[in-house]
Design a protein around this motif. Structure first.
Motif, PDB file in Angstrom:
ATOM      1  N   SER A  87       0.817  -1.208   0.000  1.00  7.36           N
ATOM      2  CA  SER A  87       0.000   0.000   0.000  1.00  7.36           C
ATOM      3  C   SER A  87       0.855   1.265   0.000  1.00  7.36           C
ATOM      4  O   SER A  87       0.530   2.250  -0.679  1.00  7.36           O
ATOM      5  CB  SER A  87      -0.933  -0.009   1.214  1.00  7.36           C
ATOM      6  OG  SER A  87      -1.775   1.122   1.209  1.00  7.36           O
ATOM      7  N   ASN A  88       1.962   1.244   0.727  1.00  9.74           N
ATOM      8  CA  ASN A  88       2.812   2.433   0.776  1.00  9.74           C
ATOM      9  C   ASN A  88       3.373   2.768  -0.603  1.00  9.74           C
ATOM     10  O   ASN A  88       3.433   3.941  -1.001  1.00  9.74           O
ATOM     11  CB  ASN A  88       3.950   2.223   1.774  1.00  9.74           C
ATOM     12  CG  ASN A  88       3.463   2.207   3.214  1.00  9.74           C
ATOM     13  OD1 ASN A  88       2.404   2.769   3.521  1.00  9.74           O
ATOM     14  ND2 ASN A  88       4.206   1.554   4.089  1.00  9.74           N
ATOM     15  N   LEU A  89       3.797   1.735  -1.345  1.00  9.48           N
ATOM     16  CA  LEU A  89       4.328   1.968  -2.679  1.00  9.48           C
ATOM     17  C   LEU A  89       3.260   2.532  -3.612  1.00  9.48           C
ATOM     18  O   LEU A  89       3.525   3.443  -4.410  1.00  9.48           O
ATOM     19  CB  LEU A  89       4.891   0.668  -3.259  1.00  9.48           C
ATOM     20  CG  LEU A  89       6.176   0.116  -2.632  1.00  9.48           C
ATOM     21  CD1 LEU A  89       6.518  -1.235  -3.248  1.00  9.48           C
ATOM     22  CD2 LEU A  89       7.332   1.089  -2.817  1.00  9.48           C
ATOM     23  N   VAL A  90       2.056   1.989  -3.517  1.00 11.21           N
ATOM     24  CA  VAL A  90       0.969   2.440  -4.382  1.00 11.21           C
ATOM     25  C   VAL A  90       0.707   3.927  -4.192  1.00 11.21           C
ATOM     26  O   VAL A  90       0.640   4.705  -5.164  1.00 11.21           O
ATOM     27  CB  VAL A  90      -0.309   1.623  -4.112  1.00 11.21           C
ATOM     28  CG1 VAL A  90      -1.515   2.295  -4.774  1.00 11.21           C
ATOM     29  CG2 VAL A  90      -0.149   0.201  -4.619  1.00 11.21           C
ATOM     30  N   TRP A  91       0.578   4.344  -2.960  1.00 11.53           N
ATOM     31  CA  TRP A  91       0.191   5.736  -2.723  1.00 11.53           C
ATOM     32  C   TRP A  91       1.375   6.689  -2.858  1.00 11.53           C
ATOM     33  O   TRP A  91       1.198   7.885  -3.123  1.00 11.53           O
ATOM     34  CB  TRP A  91      -0.528   5.875  -1.393  1.00 11.53           C
ATOM     35  CG  TRP A  91      -1.800   5.081  -1.445  1.00 11.53           C
ATOM     36  CD1 TRP A  91      -2.110   3.964  -0.742  1.00 11.53           C
ATOM     37  CD2 TRP A  91      -2.888   5.295  -2.351  1.00 11.53           C
ATOM     38  NE1 TRP A  91      -3.322   3.466  -1.126  1.00 11.53           N
ATOM     39  CE2 TRP A  91      -3.830   4.268  -2.104  1.00 11.53           C
ATOM     40  CE3 TRP A  91      -3.163   6.248  -3.326  1.00 11.53           C
ATOM     41  CZ2 TRP A  91      -5.024   4.180  -2.813  1.00 11.53           C
ATOM     42  CZ3 TRP A  91      -4.351   6.163  -4.031  1.00 11.53           C
ATOM     43  CH2 TRP A  91      -5.268   5.139  -3.766  1.00 11.53           C
ATOM     44  N   LYS A  92       2.584   6.156  -2.753  1.00  9.53           N
ATOM     45  CA  LYS A  92       3.752   6.978  -3.093  1.00  9.53           C
ATOM     46  C   LYS A  92       3.722   7.318  -4.581  1.00  9.53           C
ATOM     47  O   LYS A  92       3.920   8.488  -4.967  1.00  9.53           O
ATOM     48  CB  LYS A  92       5.035   6.220  -2.745  1.00  9.53           C
ATOM     49  CG  LYS A  92       6.308   6.990  -3.116  1.00  9.53           C
ATOM     50  CD  LYS A  92       7.563   6.166  -2.866  1.00  9.53           C
ATOM     51  CE  LYS A  92       7.754   5.096  -3.921  1.00  9.53           C
ATOM     52  NZ  LYS A  92       9.071   4.421  -3.798  1.00  9.53           N
ATOM     53  N   VAL A  93       3.467   6.317  -5.410  1.00  8.21           N
ATOM     54  CA  VAL A  93       3.396   6.552  -6.858  1.00  8.21           C
ATOM     55  C   VAL A  93       2.233   7.491  -7.178  1.00  8.21           C
ATOM     56  O   VAL A  93       2.346   8.365  -8.050  1.00  8.21           O
ATOM     57  CB  VAL A  93       3.266   5.214  -7.610  1.00  8.21           C
ATOM     58  CG1 VAL A  93       2.963   5.457  -9.084  1.00  8.21           C
ATOM     59  CG2 VAL A  93       4.533   4.384  -7.456  1.00  8.21           C
ATOM     60  N   LYS A  97       2.410  11.042  -9.306  1.00  8.09           N
ATOM     61  CA  LYS A  97       1.581  11.373 -10.467  1.00  8.09           C
ATOM     62  C   LYS A  97       0.788  12.659 -10.233  1.00  8.09           C
ATOM     63  O   LYS A  97       0.579  13.458 -11.156  1.00  8.09           O
ATOM     64  CB  LYS A  97       0.649  10.211 -10.799  1.00  8.09           C
ATOM     65  CG  LYS A  97       1.380   8.974 -11.317  1.00  8.09           C
ATOM     66  CD  LYS A  97       0.424   7.829 -11.629  1.00  8.09           C
ATOM     67  CE  LYS A  97       1.175   6.624 -12.173  1.00  8.09           C
ATOM     68  NZ  LYS A  97       0.271   5.479 -12.461  1.00  8.09           N
ATOM     69  N   ASN A  98       0.344  12.873  -8.994  1.00  8.54           N
ATOM     70  CA  ASN A  98      -0.357  14.118  -8.694  1.00  8.54           C
ATOM     71  C   ASN A  98       0.564  15.328  -8.844  1.00  8.54           C
ATOM     72  O   ASN A  98       0.136  16.412  -9.276  1.00  8.54           O
ATOM     73  CB  ASN A  98      -0.932  14.063  -7.278  1.00  8.54           C
ATOM     74  CG  ASN A  98      -2.227  13.285  -7.220  1.00  8.54           C
ATOM     75  OD1 ASN A  98      -2.931  13.145  -8.225  1.00  8.54           O
ATOM     76  ND2 ASN A  98      -2.545  12.754  -6.055  1.00  8.54           N
ATOM     77  N   LEU A  99       1.851  15.156  -8.487  1.00 11.15           N
ATOM     78  CA  LEU A  99       2.810  16.238  -8.712  1.00 11.15           C
ATOM     79  C   LEU A  99       2.893  16.582 -10.198  1.00 11.15           C
ATOM     80  O   LEU A  99       2.989  17.758 -10.578  1.00 11.15           O
ATOM     81  CB  LEU A  99       4.191  15.834  -8.190  1.00 11.15           C
ATOM     82  CG  LEU A  99       4.389  15.807  -6.672  1.00 11.15           C
ATOM     83  CD1 LEU A  99       5.772  15.246  -6.334  1.00 11.15           C
ATOM     84  CD2 LEU A  99       4.218  17.198  -6.076  1.00 11.15           C
ATOM     85  N   ARG A 103       2.042  20.120 -12.088  1.00 10.05           N
ATOM     86  CA  ARG A 103       3.014  20.838 -12.933  1.00 10.05           C
ATOM     87  C   ARG A 103       2.421  21.107 -14.318  1.00 10.05           C
ATOM     88  O   ARG A 103       2.594  22.203 -14.875  1.00 10.05           O
ATOM     89  CB  ARG A 103       4.306  20.029 -13.047  1.00 10.05           C
ATOM     90  CG  ARG A 103       5.385  20.766 -13.840  1.00 10.05           C
ATOM     91  CD  ARG A 103       6.713  20.026 -13.823  1.00 10.05           C
ATOM     92  NE  ARG A 103       7.740  20.767 -14.560  1.00 10.05           N
ATOM     93  CZ  ARG A 103       8.496  21.731 -14.057  1.00 10.05           C
ATOM     94  NH1 ARG A 103       8.334  22.082 -12.770  1.00 10.05           N
ATOM     95  NH2 ARG A 103       9.394  22.353 -14.787  1.00 10.05           N
ATOM     96  N   ALA A 104       1.727  20.112 -14.878  1.00  7.34           N
ATOM     97  CA  ALA A 104       1.105  20.308 -16.187  1.00  7.34           C
ATOM     98  C   ALA A 104       0.102  21.453 -16.142  1.00  7.34           C
ATOM     99  O   ALA A 104       0.001  22.258 -17.089  1.00  7.34           O
ATOM    100  CB  ALA A 104       0.431  19.023 -16.642  1.00  7.34           C
ATOM    101  N   ASP A 105      -0.635  21.532 -15.047  1.00 10.39           N
ATOM    102  CA  ASP A 105      -1.629  22.593 -14.886  1.00 10.39           C
ATOM    103  C   ASP A 105      -0.952  23.957 -14.692  1.00 10.39           C
ATOM    104  O   ASP A 105      -1.299  24.941 -15.355  1.00 10.39           O
ATOM    105  CB  ASP A 105      -2.521  22.261 -13.689  1.00 10.39           C
ATOM    106  CG  ASP A 105      -3.662  23.255 -13.517  1.00 10.39           C
ATOM    107  OD1 ASP A 105      -4.171  23.765 -14.540  1.00 10.39           O
ATOM    108  OD2 ASP A 105      -4.047  23.517 -12.359  1.00 10.39           O
ATOM    109  N   ALA A 106       0.058  24.012 -13.824  1.00  9.19           N
ATOM    110  CA  ALA A 106       0.700  25.284 -13.491  1.00  9.19           C
ATOM    111  C   ALA A 106       1.436  25.891 -14.678  1.00  9.19           C
ATOM    112  O   ALA A 106       1.471  27.124 -14.835  1.00  9.19           O
ATOM    113  CB  ALA A 106       1.667  25.069 -12.327  1.00  9.19           C
ATOM    114  N   PHE A 107       2.002  25.045 -15.539  1.00  9.15           N
ATOM    115  CA  PHE A 107       2.795  25.552 -16.662  1.00  9.15           C
ATOM    116  C   PHE A 107       2.009  25.566 -17.974  1.00  9.15           C
ATOM    117  O   PHE A 107       2.571  25.805 -19.038  1.00  9.15           O
ATOM    118  CB  PHE A 107       4.079  24.737 -16.813  1.00  9.15           C
ATOM    119  CG  PHE A 107       5.103  25.028 -15.753  1.00  9.15           C
ATOM    120  CD1 PHE A 107       6.095  25.973 -15.969  1.00  9.15           C
ATOM    121  CD2 PHE A 107       5.056  24.401 -14.528  1.00  9.15           C
ATOM    122  CE1 PHE A 107       7.032  26.258 -14.992  1.00  9.15           C
ATOM    123  CE2 PHE A 107       5.989  24.674 -13.537  1.00  9.15           C
ATOM    124  CZ  PHE A 107       6.981  25.615 -13.756  1.00  9.15           C
TER     125      PHE A 107
END
Length: 606
Positions: A87-93, A97-99, A103-107
């Motif tokens: 579970s930790n790996l899943v939510w780390k990924v 992806k949210n980052l 970034r796509a939105d901000a730029f």
């Protein structure tokens, strides 16, 4: 879209072995961009310093790369059997992806292209996905999640990973689930854009979808595993449909052993490179360039066929109108002394069984004289024919008789000399000729079952299922023995080339069956439960679950002659438009392309 160029941010969280990562990065460099301004966002989550160095080299080569270190040092365990997540790996990924979404939105990027670092892309993938004009769309790829399992796509229909259609409250039997499952896989073997319930790993997301609020945040009131499921559920709740494209399947390097598939995949890309522009699927983008040459990568690296029909790629052959209308393209196939069993549609089972006993006895006699190693397994050719006398039947049988041991042919209502040609050309070879007084082709699955049952009654060892207008290149004669003596494979898949005249085959977005591998040669196993598709057209010439058998790809090529004369093309066009006018069982745009006066043709050489 902003300005004349489409701005795309390609994002990938990377925790990868160097050998696989190198292939991934190389495939990104091969992407054709045209009007695309492509930037990269990599999050380096590697433990292996060699992988981190590869990313640094990529970032330092003058490209627009934002390389960020994750700051984590946790282990991700994988082997040649499977991958192990927690579970930790899943939510780390998911957080990574949210980052990338932010970034796509901000730029102000027009699109975010999220891709896993164990995929190899066809160079036209990104151009093609953009041309579909979908807010969320993935390119398909196929994976054998466990050794010995069938190949499956990374997309699904509903719930956690259910790959079959079901209505709310509908109760399905095991048999119906199996039927719908294989129907879904078969559909994804056909080039197109399809709406799905879930997707991931190779996904293009528009700025419109990002502005609507898509994310990989956990949806608190569901317990499904994996960040992609939460992303898809949120998108559906926001009213954003999800699509998968199947024109350019990616190669998934799920195991280290998959690296051996890269060379062939890339070789196919290079043969395709630079010759054609990309075109969106029919009806998907009016402003797309005029032509596309698609590569069915899934079939290039594992027969889906796995797919399909993964296969389907996997349980049945993909569709494209072929020789007799079977889903083989995407379509498209001295008498008494020799043991001929001439029969009507109610074939004489006892006579066929007796012939099989004679063959078995002969085989035992050979074994006794020279040992088992001296006897090549029996090869049985099977065909369905109808009024082939003035076409290619004589030519192809003269070729086949050089290596077959027996033939089972269904004459589906011929009114010409088809049967006589079969007897004449195959004289001296055991021939079981079964005649249907009334053609069964309008319900092809029943015809194919009849054909299969007639073959089984002869006690086959290997079955070669071809149409009356199909023949192998000349090298097959010298190679077939080694195929039949193979111990660790029960199914061989080959590429089928649609000839448009005597010396050229057709290759464009509608005609690329030769870029897929399809099953034609299968070892008969009495202990295997063969299952059939019941579609009235394009049902597949072999049972739909043959890819559950061990299978291999062969570089030997099949020539499909059935399209090689204008009068034959017109006849087939009229037949498809009569039997399947709406493209319910096939691909209507391909039907319409049959009469294209200026197709793209490629010279054939052996």
């Amino acid at each position: 879209m902003s300005g004349a160029r489409t701005r795309v941010l390609l994002g990938s969280p990377i925790h990868q072995k160097p050998a696989i990562l190198e292939q991934f990065l190389n495939s990104l460099l091969r992407l054709r961009l045209n009007h695309i301004e492509l930037h990269f966002y990599f999050i380096d989550d590697n433990q292996d310093e060699a992988s981190s160095r590869l990313l640094q080299q990529f970032a330092g080569s003058g490209r627009e790369v934002f390389l960020q270190t994750s700051g984590f040092h946790d282990a991700y365990i994988r082997d040649d059997t499977t991958h192990f997540w927690n579970s930790n790996l899943v939510w780390k990924v998911a957080a990574f992806k949210n980052l990338m979404i932010r970034r796509a939105d901000a730029f102000g990027y027009d699109y975010l292209f999220l891709i896993d670092s164990d995929l190899i892309l066809h160079p036209d993938t990104l151009l093609h996905l953009l041309a579909t004009d979908k807010d969320i769309i993935s390119e398909v790829f196929w994976t054998q999640w466990q050794p010995g399992a069938i190949m499956q796509p990374q997309v699904w229909v509903h719930d956690e990973y259910n790959q079959w259609e079901v209505l709310p409250g509908e109760q399905l039997s095991r048999e119906e689930i199996n039927h719908r499952f294989h129907a879904f896989l078969q559909k994804l073997q056909q080039p197109g854009v399809y709406e799905v319930g879930g997707l991931g790993a190779c996904t293009l997301i528009s700025s419109r979808a990002i502005a609507s609020g898509v994310s990989y945040d956990r949806v608190r009131n569901i317990s499904y595993w994996g960040e992609d499921r939460h992303f898809c559920i949120r998108a559906a709740a926001l009213g954003i449909p999800l699509f998968v494209d199947t024109h350019y399947p990616a190669l998934h390097l799920y195991r280290d052993s998959d690296l051996q598939k890269v060379a062939e995949f890339v070789q196919a890309e290079e043969a395709d490179a630079g010759n054609q522009a990309v075109k969106a699927p029919p009806g998907e983008a009016d402003d797309a360039p005029a032509d596309k040459r698609a590569l069915d990568g899934a079939a290039q690296w594992d027969a889906l066929w796995s797919k399909a029909e993964a296969q389907r790629r996997l349980s049945k052959e993909p569709l494209a109108p072929g020789g007799d209308g079977s889903a083989a393209e995407p379509p498209d196939r001295n008498p008494a002394a020799g043991g001929e069993a001439d029969a009507a549609s109610g074939a004489d089972a006892e006579a066929l069984a007796a012939d099989a006993e004679v063959e078995a006895a002969a085989g035992k006699a050979i074994d006794g004289a020279g040992g088992e190693a001296a006897r090549r397994p029996k090869l049985t050719l099977t065909m369905v024919v109808k009024n082939e006398g003035k076409r290619f039947l004589r030519q192809v049988l003269q070729e086949h008789r050089q290596y077959i041991d027996e033939a089972v042919i269904i004459d589906d209502g011929s009114t010409d000399d088809t049967a006589e040609i079969c007897r004449e050309v195959l004289q001296g070879i055991p021939l079981h000729l079964v005649r249907n007084d009334v053609s069964r082709f309008n319900h092809e699955s029943e015809l194919r079952k009849q054909q299969w049952e007639a073959v089984v009654q002869t006690g086959p060892e290997w079955i070669l299922s071809l149409d009356a207008d199909e023949m192998f290149e000349s090298g097959f004669r010298s190679e077939v023995d080694s195929l039949l003596r193979t111990d660790n494979c029960d199914l061989f898949c080959f590429r089928l080339y649609d000839f448009w005249n005597d010396n050229h085959y057709r290759e464009d977005m509608y005609w690329r069956s030769h870029q897929s591998y399809r099953p034609f040669l299968v070892r008969y196993r009495e202990d295997f439960n063969y299952l059939w598709n019941d579609l009235p057209q394009h049902s597949g010439r072999l049972p739909e679950n043959v890819f559950e058998l061990s299978h291999q790809l062969s570089n030997l090529r099949l020539k499909h002659l059935g399209w090689s004369k204008p009068e034959y093309r017109l006849e087939k066009y009229l037949r498809y438009m009569t039997l399947d006018p709406d493209g319910q069982y096939g691909w209507k745009e391909q039907y319409l392309s049959i009469l294209d006066p200026h197709p793209h043709l490629v010279p054939w050489s052996e």
